[in-house]
Design a protein around this motif. Structure first.
Motif, PDB file in Angstrom:
ATOM      1  N   ARG A   1     -29.791 -34.835  34.389  1.00 49.53           N
ATOM      2  CA  ARG A   1     -30.137 -34.339  33.053  1.00 49.53           C
ATOM      3  C   ARG A   1     -31.635 -34.103  32.916  1.00 49.53           C
ATOM      4  O   ARG A   1     -32.052 -33.125  32.297  1.00 49.53           O
ATOM      5  CB  ARG A   1     -29.642 -35.307  31.978  1.00 49.53           C
ATOM      6  CG  ARG A   1     -28.119 -35.269  31.858  1.00 49.53           C
ATOM      7  CD  ARG A   1     -27.609 -35.873  30.606  1.00 49.53           C
ATOM      8  NE  ARG A   1     -28.163 -35.259  29.411  1.00 49.53           N
ATOM      9  CZ  ARG A   1     -27.957 -35.722  28.193  1.00 49.53           C
ATOM     10  NH1 ARG A   1     -27.195 -36.792  28.003  1.00 49.53           N
ATOM     11  NH2 ARG A   1     -28.498 -35.128  27.144  1.00 49.53           N
ATOM     12  N   LEU A   2     -32.447 -34.985  33.499  1.00 49.10           N
ATOM     13  CA  LEU A   2     -33.900 -34.801  33.433  1.00 49.10           C
ATOM     14  C   LEU A   2     -34.322 -33.539  34.185  1.00 49.10           C
ATOM     15  O   LEU A   2     -35.233 -32.833  33.745  1.00 49.10           O
ATOM     16  CB  LEU A   2     -34.612 -36.034  33.982  1.00 49.10           C
ATOM     17  CG  LEU A   2     -34.460 -37.306  33.153  1.00 49.10           C
ATOM     18  CD1 LEU A   2     -34.993 -38.511  33.910  1.00 49.10           C
ATOM     19  CD2 LEU A   2     -35.132 -37.163  31.796  1.00 49.10           C
ATOM     20  N   GLU A   3     -33.666 -33.245  35.275  1.00 50.96           N
ATOM     21  CA  GLU A   3     -33.961 -32.008  36.012  1.00 50.96           C
ATOM     22  C   GLU A   3     -33.573 -30.785  35.187  1.00 50.96           C
ATOM     23  O   GLU A   3     -34.379 -29.868  35.011  1.00 50.96           O
ATOM     24  CB  GLU A   3     -33.206 -31.986  37.348  1.00 50.96           C
ATOM     25  CG  GLU A   3     -33.756 -32.945  38.369  1.00 50.96           C
ATOM     26  CD  GLU A   3     -32.922 -33.008  39.629  1.00 50.96           C
ATOM     27  OE1 GLU A   3     -33.485 -33.370  40.672  1.00 50.96           O
ATOM     28  OE2 GLU A   3     -31.701 -32.701  39.592  1.00 50.96           O
ATOM     29  N   ARG A   4     -32.334 -30.779  34.691  1.00 49.82           N
ATOM     30  CA  ARG A   4     -31.812 -29.613  33.960  1.00 49.82           C
ATOM     31  C   ARG A   4     -32.464 -29.406  32.600  1.00 49.82           C
ATOM     32  O   ARG A   4     -32.813 -28.296  32.237  1.00 49.82           O
ATOM     33  CB  ARG A   4     -30.293 -29.752  33.759  1.00 49.82           C
ATOM     34  CG  ARG A   4     -29.456 -29.464  34.966  1.00 49.82           C
ATOM     35  CD  ARG A   4     -27.970 -29.409  34.637  1.00 49.82           C
ATOM     36  NE  ARG A   4     -27.496 -30.521  33.822  1.00 49.82           N
ATOM     37  CZ  ARG A   4     -27.162 -31.720  34.303  1.00 49.82           C
ATOM     38  NH1 ARG A   4     -27.262 -31.976  35.584  1.00 49.82           N
ATOM     39  NH2 ARG A   4     -26.724 -32.666  33.498  1.00 49.82           N
ATOM     40  N   GLU A   5     -32.612 -30.481  31.843  1.00 51.95           N
ATOM     41  CA  GLU A   5     -33.012 -30.349  30.439  1.00 51.95           C
ATOM     42  C   GLU A   5     -34.515 -30.480  30.195  1.00 51.95           C
ATOM     43  O   GLU A   5     -35.002 -30.029  29.169  1.00 51.95           O
ATOM     44  CB  GLU A   5     -32.239 -31.361  29.590  1.00 51.95           C
ATOM     45  CG  GLU A   5     -30.730 -31.116  29.641  1.00 51.95           C
ATOM     46  CD  GLU A   5     -29.935 -32.191  28.932  1.00 51.95           C
ATOM     47  OE1 GLU A   5     -30.333 -32.608  27.821  1.00 51.95           O
ATOM     48  OE2 GLU A   5     -28.901 -32.626  29.496  1.00 51.95           O
ATOM     49  N   VAL A   6     -35.213 -31.103  31.137  1.00 50.01           N
ATOM     50  CA  VAL A   6     -36.654 -31.306  30.962  1.00 50.01           C
ATOM     51  C   VAL A   6     -37.439 -30.501  32.000  1.00 50.01           C
ATOM     52  O   VAL A   6     -38.593 -30.168  31.777  1.00 50.01           O
ATOM     53  CB  VAL A   6     -37.025 -32.810  31.029  1.00 50.01           C
ATOM     54  CG1 VAL A   6     -38.505 -33.029  30.757  1.00 50.01           C
ATOM     55  CG2 VAL A   6     -36.181 -33.628  30.052  1.00 50.01           C
ATOM     56  N   GLY A   7     -36.794 -30.180  33.120  1.00 46.07           N
ATOM     57  CA  GLY A   7     -37.473 -29.431  34.166  1.00 46.07           C
ATOM     58  C   GLY A   7     -38.284 -30.288  35.107  1.00 46.07           C
ATOM     59  O   GLY A   7     -39.163 -29.789  35.815  1.00 46.07           O
TER      60      GLY A   7
ATOM     61  N   LEU B   1     -38.916 -35.316  27.276  1.00 45.41           N
ATOM     62  CA  LEU B   1     -39.429 -34.066  26.707  1.00 45.41           C
ATOM     63  C   LEU B   1     -40.766 -34.292  26.008  1.00 45.41           C
ATOM     64  O   LEU B   1     -41.672 -33.473  26.109  1.00 45.41           O
ATOM     65  CB  LEU B   1     -38.416 -33.444  25.743  1.00 45.41           C
ATOM     66  CG  LEU B   1     -37.249 -32.709  26.388  1.00 45.41           C
ATOM     67  CD1 LEU B   1     -36.168 -32.407  25.358  1.00 45.41           C
ATOM     68  CD2 LEU B   1     -37.723 -31.432  27.072  1.00 45.41           C
ATOM     69  N   SER B   2     -40.899 -35.412  25.321  1.00 43.84           N
ATOM     70  CA  SER B   2     -42.140 -35.672  24.596  1.00 43.84           C
ATOM     71  C   SER B   2     -43.303 -36.016  25.532  1.00 43.84           C
ATOM     72  O   SER B   2     -44.462 -35.899  25.139  1.00 43.84           O
ATOM     73  CB  SER B   2     -41.940 -36.763  23.541  1.00 43.84           C
ATOM     74  OG  SER B   2     -41.702 -38.010  24.143  1.00 43.84           O
TER      75      SER B   2
END
Length: 131
Positions: free
Chosen positions: A49-55, A29-30
């Motif tokens: 998780r990187l796909e879902r939560e960070v896009g 995210l950062s």
């Protein structure tokens, strides 16, 4: 750093043990804006998780215990990765520890930058993506 590719996009593998997945998401995210311009591969759950939560757009490999670490190691060995971030949980035994050690060793053999904790991951990404 690996050479021989024609694209200017950085190719980064992101891997995190279960106890470090939240940390990996926060790290991504950062650096989300910079990572959007990279080719990202990750082991299964971390990638999801990187796909879902960070896009992020992520090429998902198998989960680590099912061979995802080995899939990433194969890419690294043939020059298809520029860096590896593997947030390891040193306090929890891992059943696939030999695969993990082989992946980190492959970074040493092929001279690919590798970060295994949050501090080194931040430094590596800052240099690689913002330089």
């Amino acid at each position: 750093m690996a050479t021989g590719h024609t694209t200017t996009k950085r190719r980064i593998a992101l891997v995190a043990h279960d106890g470090k997945k939240d940390t990996m998401v926060a790290l991504a995210l950062s650096f989300a804006a910079e990572l959007q311009d990279c080719e990202i591969c990750a082991t299964g759950t971390t990638g999801g998780r990187l796909e879902r939560e960070v896009g992020l757009t992520v090429e998902r490999m198998l989960s680590g215990p099912l061979g995802g670490d080995l899939q990433i190691g194969a890419r690294l060995a043939v020059g298809e990765l520029d860096a590896l971030i593997f947030l390891r949980d040193p306090m929890t035994p891992q059943p696939h520890e030999p695969d993990i050690n082989a992946l980190v060793r492959a970074c040493d053999v092929h001279d690919v930058p590798c970060a295994t904790n949050l501090s080194s991951a931040k430094l590596l990404l800052a240099q690689l993506l913002r330089a």
